[in-house]
Scaffold this motif. Sequence first.
Motif, mmCIF file in Angstrom:
data_model
loop_
_atom_site.group_PDB
_atom_site.id
_atom_site.type_symbol
_atom_site.label_atom_id
_atom_site.label_comp_id
_atom_site.label_asym_id
_atom_site.label_seq_id
_atom_site.Cartn_x
_atom_site.Cartn_y
_atom_site.Cartn_z
ATOM 1 N N LEU A 43 0.834 -1.195 0.000
ATOM 2 C CA LEU A 43 0.000 0.000 0.000
ATOM 3 C C LEU A 43 0.872 1.248 0.000
ATOM 4 O O LEU A 43 1.861 1.334 0.738
ATOM 5 C CB LEU A 43 -0.912 0.035 1.225
ATOM 6 C CG LEU A 43 -1.919 -1.112 1.399
ATOM 7 C CD1 LEU A 43 -2.763 -0.869 2.645
ATOM 8 C CD2 LEU A 43 -2.803 -1.269 0.175
ATOM 9 N N GLU A 44 0.494 2.231 -0.828
ATOM 10 C CA GLU A 44 1.182 3.523 -0.842
ATOM 11 C C GLU A 44 0.228 4.576 -1.404
ATOM 12 O O GLU A 44 -0.455 4.333 -2.394
ATOM 13 C CB GLU A 44 2.444 3.467 -1.701
ATOM 14 C CG GLU A 44 3.255 4.737 -1.653
ATOM 15 C CD GLU A 44 4.559 4.654 -2.446
ATOM 16 O OE1 GLU A 44 5.404 5.559 -2.292
ATOM 17 O OE2 GLU A 44 4.709 3.689 -3.219
ATOM 18 N N ARG A 45 0.173 5.732 -0.773
ATOM 19 C CA ARG A 45 -0.672 6.814 -1.264
ATOM 20 C C ARG A 45 0.196 7.988 -1.707
ATOM 21 O O ARG A 45 1.272 8.233 -1.141
ATOM 22 C CB ARG A 45 -1.669 7.252 -0.200
ATOM 23 C CG ARG A 45 -1.054 7.880 1.028
ATOM 24 C CD ARG A 45 -2.100 8.264 2.064
ATOM 25 N NE ARG A 45 -1.507 8.916 3.224
ATOM 26 C CZ ARG A 45 -0.986 8.289 4.270
ATOM 27 N NH1 ARG A 45 -0.995 6.971 4.294
ATOM 28 N NH2 ARG A 45 -0.471 8.969 5.273
ATOM 29 N N SER A 46 -0.271 8.696 -2.713
ATOM 30 C CA SER A 46 0.460 9.844 -3.238
ATOM 31 C C SER A 46 0.619 10.906 -2.155
ATOM 32 O O SER A 46 -0.346 11.296 -1.501
ATOM 33 C CB SER A 46 -0.304 10.419 -4.429
ATOM 34 O OG SER A 46 0.369 11.532 -4.966
ATOM 35 N N GLY A 47 1.865 11.355 -1.941
ATOM 36 C CA GLY A 47 2.138 12.339 -0.911
ATOM 37 C C GLY A 47 2.289 11.759 0.470
ATOM 38 O O GLY A 47 2.473 12.504 1.436
ATOM 39 N N GLY A 48 2.221 10.433 0.594
ATOM 40 C CA GLY A 48 2.328 9.775 1.896
ATOM 41 C C GLY A 48 3.673 9.103 2.085
ATOM 42 O O GLY A 48 4.607 9.297 1.289
ATOM 43 N N PRO A 49 3.811 8.296 3.145
ATOM 44 C CA PRO A 49 5.058 7.571 3.400
ATOM 45 C C PRO A 49 5.377 6.587 2.285
ATOM 46 O O PRO A 49 4.541 6.315 1.409
ATOM 47 C CB PRO A 49 4.770 6.834 4.722
ATOM 48 C CG PRO A 49 3.598 7.535 5.311
ATOM 49 C CD PRO A 49 2.792 8.040 4.163
ATOM 50 N N ALA A 50 6.576 6.026 2.327
ATOM 51 C CA ALA A 50 6.989 5.032 1.333
ATOM 52 C C ALA A 50 6.084 3.808 1.401
ATOM 53 O O ALA A 50 5.388 3.576 2.398
ATOM 54 C CB ALA A 50 8.442 4.635 1.576
ATOM 55 N N ASP A 295 -5.054 25.160 -5.211
ATOM 56 C CA ASP A 295 -6.024 24.067 -5.318
ATOM 57 C C ASP A 295 -5.309 22.723 -5.373
ATOM 58 O O ASP A 295 -4.197 22.610 -5.895
ATOM 59 C CB ASP A 295 -6.883 24.237 -6.570
ATOM 60 C CG ASP A 295 -7.830 25.417 -6.473
ATOM 61 O OD1 ASP A 295 -7.964 25.974 -5.375
ATOM 62 O OD2 ASP A 295 -8.432 25.771 -7.508
ATOM 63 N N ASN A 296 -5.958 21.725 -4.826
ATOM 64 C CA ASN A 296 -5.403 20.369 -4.835
ATOM 65 C C ASN A 296 -6.376 19.456 -5.566
ATOM 66 O O ASN A 296 -7.579 19.479 -5.308
ATOM 67 C CB ASN A 296 -5.192 19.878 -3.396
ATOM 68 C CG ASN A 296 -4.711 18.437 -3.334
ATOM 69 O OD1 ASN A 296 -5.500 17.504 -3.460
ATOM 70 N ND2 ASN A 296 -3.422 18.247 -3.135
ATOM 71 N N VAL A 297 -5.862 18.661 -6.485
ATOM 72 C CA VAL A 297 -6.682 17.688 -7.209
ATOM 73 C C VAL A 297 -6.156 16.292 -6.931
ATOM 74 O O VAL A 297 -4.947 16.028 -7.056
ATOM 75 C CB VAL A 297 -6.665 17.951 -8.731
ATOM 76 C CG1 VAL A 297 -7.467 16.880 -9.458
ATOM 77 C CG2 VAL A 297 -7.230 19.330 -9.031
ATOM 78 N N ARG A 298 -7.063 15.397 -6.547
ATOM 79 C CA ARG A 298 -6.685 14.004 -6.287
ATOM 80 C C ARG A 298 -7.389 13.103 -7.282
ATOM 81 O O ARG A 298 -8.589 13.243 -7.522
ATOM 82 C CB ARG A 298 -7.051 13.598 -4.864
ATOM 83 C CG ARG A 298 -6.524 12.217 -4.507
ATOM 84 C CD ARG A 298 -6.271 12.068 -3.034
ATOM 85 N NE ARG A 298 -5.137 11.184 -2.793
ATOM 86 C CZ ARG A 298 -4.256 11.340 -1.825
ATOM 87 N NH1 ARG A 298 -4.360 12.368 -1.011
ATOM 88 N NH2 ARG A 298 -3.259 10.495 -1.670
ATOM 89 N N LYS A 299 -6.630 12.181 -7.870
ATOM 90 C CA LYS A 299 -7.153 11.231 -8.832
ATOM 91 C C LYS A 299 -6.791 9.823 -8.357
ATOM 92 O O LYS A 299 -5.614 9.521 -8.162
ATOM 93 C CB LYS A 299 -6.570 11.477 -10.219
ATOM 94 C CG LYS A 299 -6.776 12.898 -10.728
ATOM 95 C CD LYS A 299 -6.035 13.139 -12.030
ATOM 96 C CE LYS A 299 -6.203 14.569 -12.511
ATOM 97 N NZ LYS A 299 -5.438 14.843 -13.759
ATOM 98 N N THR A 325 -2.020 16.557 -6.614
ATOM 99 C CA THR A 325 -1.233 17.693 -7.084
ATOM 100 C C THR A 325 0.071 17.838 -6.297
ATOM 101 O O THR A 325 0.075 17.824 -5.062
ATOM 102 C CB THR A 325 -2.056 18.995 -6.939
ATOM 103 O OG1 THR A 325 -3.271 18.858 -7.673
ATOM 104 C CG2 THR A 325 -1.271 20.184 -7.446
ATOM 105 N N GLY A 326 1.180 17.958 -7.041
ATOM 106 C CA GLY A 326 2.471 18.198 -6.414
ATOM 107 C C GLY A 326 3.217 16.967 -5.959
ATOM 108 O O GLY A 326 4.322 17.080 -5.410
ATOM 109 N N PHE A 327 2.655 15.786 -6.178
ATOM 110 C CA PHE A 327 3.309 14.550 -5.749
ATOM 111 C C PHE A 327 3.275 13.513 -6.867
ATOM 112 O O PHE A 327 2.446 13.582 -7.777
ATOM 113 C CB PHE A 327 2.618 13.982 -4.501
ATOM 114 C CG PHE A 327 2.686 14.875 -3.300
ATOM 115 C CD1 PHE A 327 3.799 14.871 -2.474
ATOM 116 C CD2 PHE A 327 1.641 15.742 -3.001
ATOM 117 C CE1 PHE A 327 3.862 15.695 -1.363
ATOM 118 C CE2 PHE A 327 1.690 16.578 -1.901
ATOM 119 C CZ PHE A 327 2.809 16.562 -1.078
ATOM 120 N N ASP A 328 4.173 12.549 -6.769
ATOM 121 C CA ASP A 328 4.230 11.484 -7.766
ATOM 122 C C ASP A 328 3.045 10.534 -7.622
ATOM 123 O O ASP A 328 2.429 10.436 -6.554
ATOM 124 C CB ASP A 328 5.529 10.677 -7.611
ATOM 125 C CG ASP A 328 6.770 11.488 -7.956
ATOM 126 O OD1 ASP A 328 6.636 12.457 -8.744
ATOM 127 O OD2 ASP A 328 7.848 11.169 -7.424
#
Length: 341
Positions: A43-50, A295-299, A325-328
């Motif tokens: 499990l991994e979420r964008s902008g979260g821990p490894a 603004d932040n967009v999450r997909k 937005t702003g993260f891999d």
Amino acid sequence: MNTLNFLRFGAGLIAAGTSFGALAQAGTQVQLYGLVGAYAGKLERSGGPAATTVIGHGGLTTSFWGFRGSEDLGSGNKVIFALESFFQTDTGAQGRSAADPLFSRNAYVGVEGSFGKLTVGRQTNPTYINMGMLSPFGSSVVFSPLVLQSFVGTYNGALIGDTVWNNAVQYVTPRTNGFAANVIYGLGEVAGSSSTANLGLHANYLKGNFSAAFSAQRVRVPVIAPLTQQEGYLLGAAYDFRVAKVYGSVVKSEASGVVNGTRGWDVGLKVPVTAQGALLAEYGNTKRTRAALADNVRKTASIGYDHVLSKRTDVYAIYLRDKQTGFDSTDSMALGIRHTF
């Protein structure tokens, strides 16, 4: 409650099952039931821990056990109750986390009859129940983009508050020609401020191959200053074409006291591929607007396969991709099983 006491409590309930027959003879019907689920994966979420490799609890459905009962009052009326507790399959711990009370899923008593149903106590938020109707991944807080982007804080959850409300009074109408509605009011129990309370108005329609749901909720507990309250809205529908079931929904939220609003939409698909198996796919997109911040967009997109082994057991494989937005972008994947009893 520590794990040892929790296990002792559970053992006591099982032992008490021998007396259920006597209760039934006395006019009270009691049922013990639940669901056990677990999954293994990354499990991994964008902008979260490894990325983390996990044995997770729940999965497509959060694990729980409970018992419910009723007593016939005559004239088609009865007293009802339910006591239900979440638990963590991977560790055996009670609740979804250490913050949960013992009966974290539901703890209510009420009456039911031709007039509908009136219940009092801790109760599942109907917005969350309606979301389960509008996603091919059901009400999963792990794999459903609709639920993740609405209720899970680590996915920038659009809606304030839990999937369960405390101190709640709820009235549900009888289902008529496929339509049912309900109103729920959760007292804040704040001294000197009786208006500090949550309110929800909900409706859903189930008839033939078509289903639809609407929810509107005002949450005042808990909110963090400078917020004073948040309004949230859900509208969606699904249609089963037999060869595929199609889902669609929109979610909106606005906060009072600060600029912080969200606009989201979600589409899903369930395609039977065998008599026992189906492909599941869903995509959710939520835009958050905040004061003094960009603004932040999450997909978030999920695709999976669910295979039924028996009346009570299924297994599944799911892949999830997440980007904000702003993260891999990040990838998660899991293999799971769930069993109802």
